[in-house]
Scaffold this motif. Structure first.
Motif, PDB file in Angstrom:
ATOM      1  N   THR A   1       0.850  -1.252   0.071  1.00 35.66           N
ATOM      2  CA  THR A   1      -0.142   0.026   0.031  1.00 35.66           C
ATOM      3  C   THR A   1       0.819   1.356  -0.032  1.00 35.66           C
ATOM      4  OG1 THR A   1      -1.791  -0.965   1.188  1.00 35.66           O
ATOM      5  CG2 THR A   1      -1.716   1.289   1.290  1.00 35.66           C
ATOM      6  N   VAL A   2       0.565   2.181  -0.981  1.00 38.92           N
ATOM      7  CA  VAL A   2       1.467   3.384  -0.978  1.00 38.92           C
ATOM      8  C   VAL A   2       0.248   4.471  -0.596  1.00 38.92           C
ATOM      9  CG1 VAL A   2       3.194   2.692  -2.493  1.00 38.92           C
ATOM     10  CG2 VAL A   2       1.259   3.303  -3.558  1.00 38.92           C
ATOM     11  N   GLY A   3       0.704   5.485   0.067  1.00 38.46           N
ATOM     12  CA  GLY A   3      -0.163   6.644   0.255  1.00 38.46           C
ATOM     13  C   GLY A   3       0.682   7.968   0.372  1.00 38.46           C
ATOM     14  N   ARG A   4       1.723   8.129  -0.055  1.00 43.81           N
ATOM     15  CA  ARG A   4       2.640   9.361  -0.325  1.00 43.81           C
ATOM     16  C   ARG A   4       3.163   9.198  -1.818  1.00 43.81           C
ATOM     17  NH1 ARG A   4       6.398  10.815   4.340  1.00 43.81           N
ATOM     18  NH2 ARG A   4       7.399   9.174   3.625  1.00 43.81           N
ATOM     19  N   VAL A   5       3.314  10.507  -2.266  1.00 45.85           N
ATOM     20  CA  VAL A   5       4.150  10.481  -3.689  1.00 45.85           C
ATOM     21  C   VAL A   5       5.492  10.271  -3.607  1.00 45.85           C
ATOM     22  CG1 VAL A   5       4.778  11.959  -5.475  1.00 45.85           C
ATOM     23  CG2 VAL A   5       2.282  12.105  -4.481  1.00 45.85           C
ATOM     24  N   GLU A   6       6.120  10.708  -2.368  1.00 47.43           N
ATOM     25  CA  GLU A   6       7.575  10.412  -2.134  1.00 47.43           C
ATOM     26  C   GLU A   6       7.714   8.642  -1.912  1.00 47.43           C
ATOM     27  OE1 GLU A   6       6.406  12.761   1.355  1.00 47.43           O
ATOM     28  OE2 GLU A   6       5.612  12.499  -0.407  1.00 47.43           O
ATOM     29  N   ASP A   7       6.723   8.027  -1.228  1.00 51.19           N
ATOM     30  CA  ASP A   7       6.816   6.741  -1.143  1.00 51.19           C
ATOM     31  C   ASP A   7       6.636   5.908  -2.434  1.00 51.19           C
ATOM     32  OD1 ASP A   7       7.119   7.196   1.456  1.00 51.19           O
ATOM     33  OD2 ASP A   7       5.252   6.682   2.118  1.00 51.19           O
ATOM     34  N   VAL A   8       6.020   6.399  -3.364  1.00 47.11           N
ATOM     35  CA  VAL A   8       6.008   5.855  -4.732  1.00 47.11           C
ATOM     36  C   VAL A   8       7.188   5.968  -5.320  1.00 47.11           C
ATOM     37  CG1 VAL A   8       4.919   5.995  -6.937  1.00 47.11           C
ATOM     38  CG2 VAL A   8       3.565   6.178  -4.695  1.00 47.11           C
ATOM     39  N   THR A   9       7.789   6.984  -5.135  1.00 47.91           N
ATOM     40  CA  THR A   9       9.063   7.159  -5.835  1.00 47.91           C
ATOM     41  C   THR A   9      10.137   6.253  -5.294  1.00 47.91           C
ATOM     42  OG1 THR A   9       8.517   9.495  -6.428  1.00 47.91           O
ATOM     43  CG2 THR A   9      10.881   8.801  -6.501  1.00 47.91           C
ATOM     44  N   ALA A  10      10.133   6.173  -4.047  1.00 50.51           N
ATOM     45  CA  ALA A  10      11.322   5.384  -3.316  1.00 50.51           C
ATOM     46  C   ALA A  10      10.971   3.953  -3.473  1.00 50.51           C
ATOM     47  CB  ALA A  10      11.254   5.665  -1.942  1.00 50.51           C
ATOM     48  N   LEU A  11       9.785   3.579  -3.621  1.00 48.74           N
ATOM     49  CA  LEU A  11       9.498   2.131  -3.647  1.00 48.74           C
ATOM     50  C   LEU A  11       9.864   1.416  -5.034  1.00 48.74           C
ATOM     51  CD1 LEU A  11       8.342  -0.596  -2.616  1.00 48.74           C
ATOM     52  CD2 LEU A  11       6.083   0.047  -3.390  1.00 48.74           C
ATOM     53  N   ALA A  12       9.353   2.457  -6.081  1.00 45.56           N
ATOM     54  CA  ALA A  12       9.954   2.105  -7.599  1.00 45.56           C
ATOM     55  C   ALA A  12      11.434   1.994  -7.544  1.00 45.56           C
ATOM     56  CB  ALA A  12       9.344   3.208  -8.214  1.00 45.56           C
ATOM     57  N   ARG A  13      12.450   2.929  -6.840  1.00 43.04           N
ATOM     58  CA  ARG A  13      13.628   2.651  -6.944  1.00 43.04           C
ATOM     59  C   ARG A  13      14.247   1.602  -6.082  1.00 43.04           C
ATOM     60  NH1 ARG A  13      14.349   7.219  -4.991  1.00 43.04           N
ATOM     61  NH2 ARG A  13      14.584   6.637  -2.665  1.00 43.04           N
ATOM     62  N   VAL A  14      13.474   1.245  -4.929  1.00 47.04           N
ATOM     63  CA  VAL A  14      14.179  -0.167  -4.422  1.00 47.04           C
ATOM     64  C   VAL A  14      13.462  -1.233  -4.846  1.00 47.04           C
ATOM     65  CG1 VAL A  14      13.529  -1.362  -2.172  1.00 47.04           C
ATOM     66  CG2 VAL A  14      13.875   1.246  -2.186  1.00 47.04           C
ATOM     67  N   ARG A  15      12.229  -1.227  -5.323  1.00 46.32           N
ATOM     68  CA  ARG A  15      11.608  -2.732  -5.944  1.00 46.32           C
ATOM     69  C   ARG A  15      10.945  -2.359  -7.365  1.00 46.32           C
ATOM     70  NH1 ARG A  15      10.205  -6.735  -7.884  1.00 46.32           N
ATOM     71  NH2 ARG A  15       9.510  -8.617  -7.054  1.00 46.32           N
ATOM     72  N   PRO A  16      11.636  -2.067  -8.254  1.00 47.55           N
ATOM     73  CA  PRO A  16      10.750  -1.879  -9.461  1.00 47.55           C
ATOM     74  C   PRO A  16      10.010  -3.016  -9.916  1.00 47.55           C
ATOM     75  CG  PRO A  16      13.358  -1.305  -9.853  1.00 47.55           C
ATOM     76  CD  PRO A  16      13.142  -1.945  -8.391  1.00 47.55           C
ATOM     77  N   GLY A  17       8.751  -2.635 -10.243  1.00 46.74           N
ATOM     78  CA  GLY A  17       7.839  -3.515 -10.670  1.00 46.74           C
ATOM     79  C   GLY A  17       6.924  -3.882  -9.519  1.00 46.74           C
ATOM     80  N   ALA A  18       7.099  -3.582  -8.239  1.00 47.12           N
ATOM     81  CA  ALA A  18       6.436  -4.122  -7.034  1.00 47.12           C
ATOM     82  C   ALA A  18       4.785  -3.893  -7.242  1.00 47.12           C
ATOM     83  CB  ALA A  18       6.817  -3.395  -5.892  1.00 47.12           C
ATOM     84  N   ARG A  19       3.886  -4.681  -6.786  1.00 47.56           N
ATOM     85  CA  ARG A  19       2.621  -4.623  -6.919  1.00 47.56           C
ATOM     86  C   ARG A  19       1.960  -3.614  -5.584  1.00 47.56           C
ATOM     87  NH1 ARG A  19       0.332 -10.433  -6.641  1.00 47.56           N
ATOM     88  NH2 ARG A  19      -1.570  -9.511  -7.486  1.00 47.56           N
TER      89      ARG A  19
END
Length: 348
Positions: free
Chosen positions: A100-118
């Motif tokens: 679950t993502v609820g902040r724009v900065e978390d979206v960016t960080a998760l994409a960097r840490v785990r590209p393709g994450a659901r």
């Protein structure tokens, strides 16, 4: 010492099946203490109901869910960049986990840490807990290119009708550029879900349900504690850790079930209405005087604690006019299931 939850299995499972039938797309929630049943048991029941996805509360619960449930595991708590540990690492590595993502900065960080994450994108409802506000949706969409969006989520309050707010978020989802038509919702009743589906036929509405699924028929559940000792006491006699004097002649019962089981523990309650506030005030006044009503029912009445419950057992007062139980007898106990831990869960 035995503090047990007895389940009328046929009746309980009949309720589970009926609830799942009323709620198409159901995502069972199996977080925390597993609503008193244990998370592993609820994972098995979710499989029997045919669920393709379950929801857990936090990342620490993910490894067990992956081991006991064969479908997808959604984490209700938001992913944050500072989260670490083996459970988080396992969740990030497993394609069955939906974050679950609820902040724009978390979206960016998760994409960097785990590209393709659901991921599920959560909106900030009137709960004011987690999520993006409506103005941030566009920015989130722009940052989601490297993630796989599985749906949009709205975690709604538990009081009153939530249909209007749910429909507002459904409209925001349809107007956004999010590449999903799946809408996960919490705390909408069956009739509200039917109306939402009717008004928003382009969306796949999936309810995430915990309490009303697992604890929706309390008549199927029976909590039993055992009488461990029965002592005759006289008025003024001192007993217990705190050596409090007995207020009257009678019996001191030692009953299985203490703080380690959740006995005597409760979450703060909202004082809604004059009557409820009056009850809360009266209860607080009694406790200030050293009197607290126990959750144990003996000889047809709920009885008073002699002192605060111990870790595994409680001392309870019984007046001389009452019929005293024998050692080994079972007595009923009222519990808050989301904070209760049982020595044994018995499927009768």
């Amino acid at each position: 010492m035995t503090f047990e939850l007895h389940v009328d299995t046929e009746r309980w499972r009949r309720h589970l099946t009926a609830t799942a039938a009323r709620l198409p797309g159901l995502v069972p929630v199996i977080k925390g203490n597993g609503y008193g049943f244990g998370r592993e048991r609820l994972a098995a029941e979710s499989t029997a109901l045919g669920a393709d996805t379950v929801a857990v509360g936090v990342y620490a619960e993910v490894p067990e869910a992956l081991a006991t449930f064969g479908g997808d595991v959604m984490v209700l708590g938001p992913w944050r960049p500072f989260l670490d540990g083996s459970a988080v690492e396992q969740a990030l590595a497993d394609p069955r986990v939906v974050h679950t993502v609820g902040r724009v900065e978390d979206v960016t960080a998760l994409a960097r840490v785990r590209p393709g994450a659901r991921v599920v994108v959560e909106g900030e409802t009137s709960m004011a807990r987690h999520g993006l506000d409506r103005h941030e949706l566009a920015a989130a969409v722009a940052a989601l290119d490297d993630l796989q969006v599985e749906g949009f989520a709205a975690h709604l309050p538990m009081t009153g009708s939530n249909l209007a707010e749910a429909e507002s978020w459904a409209a925001a989802l349809e107007a956004s550029q999010l590449e999903t038509s799946t809408f996960f919702v919490s705390h909408l009743g069956p009739s509200e879900l039917d109306q939402l589906r009717e008004r928003r036929p382009g969306l796949t509405v999936r309810p995430r349900v915990g309490t009303s699924l697992w604890l929706g028929d309390l008549g199927a559940l029976d909590v039993r504690a055992r009488v461990l000792d029965v002592h005759r006491v006289s008025r003024g006699e001192r007993v217990g850790y705190r050596q409090r004097p007995m207020p009257r002649d009678g019996y001191l019962l030692v009953i299985s079930g203490g703080t380690s089981h959740g006995v005597g523990l409760e979450a703060p309650r909202a004082g809604v209405g004059v009557v409820q506030r009056g009850k809360t005030f009266a209860k607080g006044s009694l406790e200030a005087a050293g009197l607290a009503l126990s959750p144990f029912t003996v000889d047809g009445r709920q009885r008073w604690f002699a002192e605060p419950p111990h870790m595994h057992a409680s001392q309870v007062l019984l007046p001389a006019s009452a019929a005293a139980p024998a050692v080994g007898d079972a007595v009923s106990c009222a519990v808050r299931y989301t904070t209760a831990t049982f020595d044994r869960v018995v499927l009768d």
